[in-house]
Design a protein around this motif. Structure first.
Motif, mmCIF file in Angstrom:
data_model
loop_
_atom_site.group_PDB
_atom_site.id
_atom_site.type_symbol
_atom_site.label_atom_id
_atom_site.label_comp_id
_atom_site.label_asym_id
_atom_site.label_seq_id
_atom_site.Cartn_x
_atom_site.Cartn_y
_atom_site.Cartn_z
ATOM 1 N N UNK A 4 0.802 -1.228 0.000
ATOM 2 C CA UNK A 4 0.000 0.000 0.000
ATOM 3 C C UNK A 4 0.832 1.274 0.000
ATOM 4 N N UNK A 5 2.149 1.138 -0.041
ATOM 5 C CA UNK A 5 3.008 2.315 -0.127
ATOM 6 C C UNK A 5 3.320 2.983 1.199
ATOM 7 N N UNK A 6 2.754 2.494 2.302
ATOM 8 C CA UNK A 6 3.055 3.089 3.599
ATOM 9 C C UNK A 6 4.468 2.724 4.024
ATOM 10 N N UNK A 7 5.129 3.672 4.676
ATOM 11 C CA UNK A 7 6.505 3.457 5.133
ATOM 12 C C UNK A 7 6.522 3.335 6.643
ATOM 13 N N UNK A 8 7.273 2.338 7.146
ATOM 14 C CA UNK A 8 7.430 2.148 8.578
ATOM 15 C C UNK A 8 8.918 2.095 8.900
ATOM 16 N N UNK A 9 9.347 2.915 9.848
ATOM 17 C CA UNK A 9 10.766 3.007 10.169
ATOM 18 C C UNK A 9 11.222 1.810 10.992
ATOM 19 N N UNK A 10 12.523 1.706 11.189
ATOM 20 C CA UNK A 10 13.111 0.606 11.950
ATOM 21 C C UNK A 10 14.192 -0.075 11.157
ATOM 22 N N UNK A 11 15.062 -0.808 11.861
ATOM 23 C CA UNK A 11 16.200 -1.431 11.193
ATOM 24 C C UNK A 11 15.837 -2.708 10.445
ATOM 25 N N UNK A 12 14.717 -3.347 10.804
ATOM 26 C CA UNK A 12 14.320 -4.578 10.119
ATOM 27 C C UNK A 12 13.560 -4.268 8.842
#
Length: 263
Positions: A4-12
């Motif tokens: 869906x194009x949403x971005x979620x931060x984090x190293x994984x």
């Protein structure tokens, strides 16, 4: 399941996807350690549900042939997430952020921050997180991955999420868990000193912690968790020799320390 194009931060590695009309975060496991980590997040969600406490919904799946999990995005379109760390930064200089994550300041902020609907309930929720973090040997809880949902001008505790750094997932080697001592010490301090969670819990110094502890001792059922794991996609050997052994060890120690202090 569609990206869906949403971005979620984090190293994984993670992707935003929509599945059955709901938004999820997709976390693929491209090696064995990552696979144990996604299973850890799934098992942690079972523990919360077994106790009847709010937790981010987690589903085991496969993506491009790779073991993966979907974790539900619990925010509605008009809501926002306020991490406790941001509340600290609003109350203290950035130079003091590390030392301000103490129990004393957690209480101070929860009862003074504007918009928190029920400060006492928020503090109760903090202790519920603390108790489950002990049970699952969580190593990743900090001021950024617990907090509040902003909804219509008020702040409500967010469900437990980001529980993947649990169950000593980095130590898994295919052999049964044999114990490694006290679970990781969290960043929270009390009276200027950081102590293992079990020491804080069994000290009986915190009435709301005492209530949460007694509830866990009365309600926690390893048998129910084992039954749910048997019908899940978590490999049987990993479930029985790792996750269930850690839960059993931690719960046994909790009962022993609690009964010792309350005789």
């Amino acid at each position: 399941m569609n990206l869906n194009g949403k971005f979620y931060s984090g190293k994984d590695e993670k992707y935003g996807v929509t599945w059955h009309g709901k938004d999820y975060i997709l976390k693929p496991a491209r090696n064995e350690q990552k696979e144990i980590k996604i299973y850890a997040e799934y098992v942690a969600s079972i523990v919360y549900r077994q106790l009847g406490w709010p937790v981010q919904n987690v589903v085991i799946t496969r993506w491009q042939g790779i073991p993966s999990i979907l974790v539900e995005d619990f925010l509605e379109k008009s809501d926002y997430f306020l991490p406790f760390g941001s509340m600290i930064e609003e109350n203290y200089d950035a130079d003091h952020a590390d030392v301000s994550y103490s129990y004393e300041n957690i209480v101070k902020i929860l009862f003074a921050y504007p918009g928190i609907a029920q400060p006492c309930e928020a503090l109760k929720w903090f202790w519920k997180l603390y108790l489950v973090d002990y049970l699952i040997s969580a190593g990743g809880r900090n001021a950024s991955n617990w907090g509040f949902i902003g909804h219509r001008g008020q702040l409500f505790p967010a469900p437990a999420f980001d529980n993947s750094s649990s169950f000593y997932y980095k130590l898994y080697s295919g052999m049964p868990f044999t114990g490694v001592g006290d679970p990781p010490v969290p960043r929270m301090s009390f009276r200027g000193e950081k102590k293992p969670r079990i020491a804080i819990i069994s000290s009986c110094q915190f009435p709301l912690c005492n209530l949460a502890t007694q509830y866990v001792i009365d309600q926690f059922s390893l048998q129910q968790i084992a039954e749910e794991l048997r019908s899940s996609a978590v490999p049987k050997q990993i479930a029985e020799n790792w996750f269930l052994k850690i839960l059993c060890d931690n719960f046994t120690q909790l009962k022993q320390r609690w009964h010792s202090e309350n005789r």
